[in-house]
Design an enzyme around this catalytic site. Structure first.
Site, PDB file in Angstrom:
ATOM      1  N   ARG A  27      -2.494   0.150   2.658  1.00 58.82           N
ATOM      2  CA  ARG A  27      -1.694  -0.172   1.470  1.00 58.82           C
ATOM      3  C   ARG A  27      -1.434  -1.661   1.326  1.00 58.82           C
ATOM      4  NH1 ARG A  27       1.494   3.745  -1.058  1.00 58.82           N
ATOM      5  NH2 ARG A  27       0.639   5.798  -0.644  1.00 58.82           N
ATOM      6  N   ARG A  31       3.276  -3.001  -3.776  1.00 55.72           N
ATOM      7  CA  ARG A  31       4.521  -3.523  -4.339  1.00 55.72           C
ATOM      8  C   ARG A  31       5.243  -4.570  -3.504  1.00 55.72           C
ATOM      9  NH1 ARG A  31       7.203   2.101  -5.637  1.00 55.72           N
ATOM     10  NH2 ARG A  31       6.002   2.527  -3.756  1.00 55.72           N
ATOM     11  N   ARG A  40       1.756  -5.192 -12.381  1.00 57.23           N
ATOM     12  CA  ARG A  40       2.358  -3.892 -12.709  1.00 57.23           C
ATOM     13  C   ARG A  40       3.438  -4.005 -13.792  1.00 57.23           C
ATOM     14  NH1 ARG A  40       3.371  -0.179 -12.992  1.00 57.23           N
ATOM     15  NH2 ARG A  40       4.326   1.098 -11.381  1.00 57.23           N
ATOM     16  N   TYR A 151      -1.254  18.017  -2.446  1.00 63.29           N
ATOM     17  CA  TYR A 151      -0.683  17.561  -3.729  1.00 63.29           C
ATOM     18  C   TYR A 151      -1.011  18.542  -4.850  1.00 63.29           C
ATOM     19  CZ  TYR A 151       0.887  13.232  -1.669  1.00 63.29           C
ATOM     20  OH  TYR A 151       1.562  12.329  -0.900  1.00 63.29           O
TER      21      TYR A 151
HETATM   22  O1  CP3 Z   1      -4.379   0.549   0.726  1.00 64.46           O
HETATM   23  C1  CP3 Z   1      -4.470  -0.019  -0.389  1.00 64.46           C
HETATM   24  O2  CP3 Z   1      -3.983  -1.136  -0.627  1.00 64.46           O
HETATM   25  C2  CP3 Z   1      -5.271   0.677  -1.481  1.00 64.46           C
HETATM   26  C3  CP3 Z   1      -4.527   1.415  -2.418  1.00 64.46           C
HETATM   27  C4  CP3 Z   1      -3.958   2.794  -2.094  1.00 64.46           C
HETATM   28  C5  CP3 Z   1      -2.901   3.349  -2.872  1.00 64.46           C
HETATM   29  N1  CP3 Z   1      -2.697   4.620  -2.453  1.00 64.46           N
HETATM   30  C6  CP3 Z   1      -2.190   2.634  -3.950  1.00 64.46           C
HETATM   31  C7  CP3 Z   1      -0.892   3.141  -4.435  1.00 64.46           C
HETATM   32  C8  CP3 Z   1      -4.335   3.764  -1.156  1.00 64.46           C
HETATM   33  C9  CP3 Z   1      -5.378   3.688  -0.046  1.00 64.46           C
HETATM   34  C10 CP3 Z   1      -3.533   4.913  -1.406  1.00 64.46           C
HETATM   35  C11 CP3 Z   1      -3.680   6.162  -0.644  1.00 64.46           C
HETATM   36  C12 CP3 Z   1      -2.688   7.240  -0.822  1.00 64.46           C
HETATM   37  N2  CP3 Z   1      -2.061   7.642  -1.970  1.00 64.46           N
HETATM   38  C13 CP3 Z   1      -2.301   8.127   0.216  1.00 64.46           C
HETATM   39  C14 CP3 Z   1      -2.836   8.092   1.628  1.00 64.46           C
HETATM   40  C15 CP3 Z   1      -2.210   7.006   2.416  1.00 64.46           C
HETATM   41  C16 CP3 Z   1      -0.826   7.282   2.886  1.00 64.46           C
HETATM   42  O3  CP3 Z   1       0.055   6.506   2.508  1.00 64.46           O
HETATM   43  O4  CP3 Z   1      -0.649   8.252   3.633  1.00 64.46           O
HETATM   44  C17 CP3 Z   1      -1.374   9.031  -0.335  1.00 64.46           C
HETATM   45  C18 CP3 Z   1      -0.689  10.154   0.422  1.00 64.46           C
HETATM   46  C19 CP3 Z   1      -1.245   8.739  -1.725  1.00 64.46           C
HETATM   47  C20 CP3 Z   1      -0.445   9.436  -2.750  1.00 64.46           C
HETATM   48  C21 CP3 Z   1       0.538   8.513  -3.362  1.00 64.46           C
HETATM   49  N3  CP3 Z   1       0.238   7.578  -4.344  1.00 64.46           N
HETATM   50  C22 CP3 Z   1       1.918   8.384  -3.060  1.00 64.46           C
HETATM   51  C23 CP3 Z   1       2.654   9.215  -2.023  1.00 64.46           C
HETATM   52  C24 CP3 Z   1       2.428   7.363  -3.893  1.00 64.46           C
HETATM   53  C25 CP3 Z   1       3.842   6.870  -4.005  1.00 64.46           C
HETATM   54  C26 CP3 Z   1       4.001   5.888  -2.894  1.00 64.46           C
HETATM   55  C27 CP3 Z   1       5.208   5.012  -3.050  1.00 64.46           C
HETATM   56  O5  CP3 Z   1       5.178   4.001  -2.337  1.00 64.46           O
HETATM   57  O6  CP3 Z   1       6.130   5.287  -3.817  1.00 64.46           O
HETATM   58  C28 CP3 Z   1       1.367   6.856  -4.657  1.00 64.46           C
HETATM   59  C29 CP3 Z   1       1.414   5.735  -5.639  1.00 64.46           C
HETATM   60  C30 CP3 Z   1       0.736   4.481  -5.206  1.00 64.46           C
HETATM   61  N4  CP3 Z   1      -0.540   4.446  -4.690  1.00 64.46           N
HETATM   62  C31 CP3 Z   1       1.237   3.149  -5.288  1.00 64.46           C
HETATM   63  C32 CP3 Z   1       0.221   2.306  -4.821  1.00 64.46           C
HETATM   64  C33 CP3 Z   1       0.234   0.797  -4.766  1.00 64.46           C
HETATM   65  C34 CP3 Z   1       2.608   2.741  -5.844  1.00 64.46           C
HETATM   66  C35 CP3 Z   1       2.500   2.804  -7.344  1.00 64.46           C
HETATM   67  C36 CP3 Z   1       3.116   1.638  -8.100  1.00 64.46           C
HETATM   68  O7  CP3 Z   1       2.520   0.544  -8.134  1.00 64.46           O
HETATM   69  O8  CP3 Z   1       4.172   1.839  -8.699  1.00 64.46           O
END
Ligand code: CP3
Length: 341
Positions: A27, A31, A40, A151
């Site tokens: 990640r 943010r 964003r 999910y």
């Molecule tokens: O690693 C990176 O920088 C690449 C981008 C990436 C995102 N999600 C961007 C994202 C990757 C590799 C993921 C994977 C992902 N997404 C996983 C597996 C990794 C892990 O954390 O276990 C999972 C379970 C998800 C599902 C998901 N998407 C969740 C649970 C959330 C909310 C997370 C939060 O922090 O609130 C997201 C949204 C998301 N995916 C964001 C980002 C940058 C936040 C969205 C925003 O910008 O508002």
């Protein structure tokens, strides 16, 4: 396609020991970076994921700001659900208005071709490769079948996983068929990413820890094995990250992934003893340690680099995604310490 100038990450994936321990952060685009928040402020997360040029811009931010040794494609594990005709909204946590829980729900899924249905991801891969100009390798990714289905079935991030575990225990054959179809879709999806240019892929089984070891072995492991084996055939190294239950590690390590991701709930030393010193490992600093002072981050980072020397090769990473409360300056310090260790 030419080789990246900084090849330390790919060398380690292949089992060699580069001069400096390579590091990237799960990640790493997100943010905690003001530069990400600025983008964003103008577009929604959904729009961002569907805009290849903006994905490339965000993907490169941590490469420029932190100096990490690999970029990871900016996307999300849930965009692939477009290929099923299932809508996901992010606020910012993912939500699916119509979760899939019965045989009738399952029969309505579309199983389209990811090359068409999520072609924007492959466009983003090509945009990232152009923007990176071979400075560092690009990592593609997908959610593992169980995590992606969690999910689809739960409709959101779950605590108890009652719907998907209910399906496993009540209707194992129905669940098995769904895992089979999801695995086939994810094989196609990762192969399409490799064809579009990613240099390595990571499979995130973020929620496998919801299962006990016996259920993981029966209901998840065979599908993960097929996914890894078939994607490795495409030629890019595969990183397998199974999070949340250190008891699953020995079973996960029976899968011939090039790199085994280690979460932060186990000492790296113990993890290497479990998977064997001939394997390449990735991990495993607790992401919340970055909320501590610089001296603590430096000490923990050096301890993990030292422990990693027992493995065939070690890629430094966090044991899960970076927290949005992280100071980017501390993340940069971590990268510098690992390179210097
Ligand atoms: O690693 C990176 O920088 C690449 C981008 C990436 C995102 N999600 C961007 C994202 C990757 C590799 C993921 C994977 C992902 N997404 C996983 C597996 C990794 C892990 O954390 O276990 C999972 C379970 C998800 C599902 C998901 N998407 C969740 C649970 C959330 C909310 C997370 C939060 O922090 O609130 C997201 C949204 C998301 N995916 C964001 C980002 C940058 C936040 C969205 C925003 O910008 O508002």
């Amino acid at each position: 396609m030419s080789a990246p100038q900084n090849d330390s990450f790919l060398l380690a994936c292949r089992g060699a020991r580069p001069a400096r321990t390579p590091i990237w952060l799960m990640r790493q685009a997100g943010r905690y970076l003001p530069e990400y928040r600025a983008i964003r402020a103008k577009v929604s997360f959904e729009e961002l994921c569907r805009s290849p040029e903006l994905c490339a811009e965000v993907t490169l931010q941590p490469v420029d700001i932190l100096g990490v040794d690999a970029a990871i494609l900016f996307s999300d594990i849930l965009v692939v659900l477009d290929a099923l005709g299932v809508d996901v909204v992010f606020d910012p946590s993912p939500r699916i208005a119509a979760p899939v829980r019965s045989a009738a729900d399952i029969s309505r899924l579309r199983w389209g071709d990811p090359r068409q249905e999520v072609g924007y991801v492959m466009d983003a891969v090509r945009a990232c490769k152009r923007a990176l100009a071979d400075r560092v390798p690009l990592i593609g990714f997908c959610g593992a079948p169980f995590t992606t289905l969690s999910y689809l079935v739960e409709g959101q991030t779950s605590r108890e996983f009652e719907h998907i575990k209910g399906l496993i225990f009540r209707e194992p054959a129905l669940f098995g068929g769904l895992m089979e179809s999801m695995t086939t879709l994810l094989i196609d999806y990762l192969r399409a990413q490799v064809e579009a240019g990613v240099d390595a892929v990571q499979i995130f089984d973020s929620w496998a820890g919801a299962l006990g070891p016996a259920d993981f072995r029966v209901h998840v492991l065979p599908h993960l094995r097929r996914l890894v084996e078939e994607v490795r055939g495409a030629g890019a190294p595969v990183i397998l990250f199974v999070r949340g239950n250190a008891n699953l590690l020995a079973d996960a390590a029976t899968i011939p992934a090039d790199v085994i991701g280690i979460d932060w709930t186990i000492d790296l030393q113990a993890a290497i003893a479990t998977v064997g010193p001939e394997r390449v490992v990735q991990g495993n600093l607790d992401p919340m340690a970055l909320l501590g002072p610089a001296a603590l981050v430096e000490r923990r980072a050096r301890e993990i680099v030292a422990a990693g020397r027992a493995a065939r090769a070690h890629i430094f990473n966090l044991g899960h995604g970076i927290s949005r409360h992280t100071d980017p300056g501390i993340a940069k310090l971590l990268v510098d310490v690992v390179h210097d260790a």
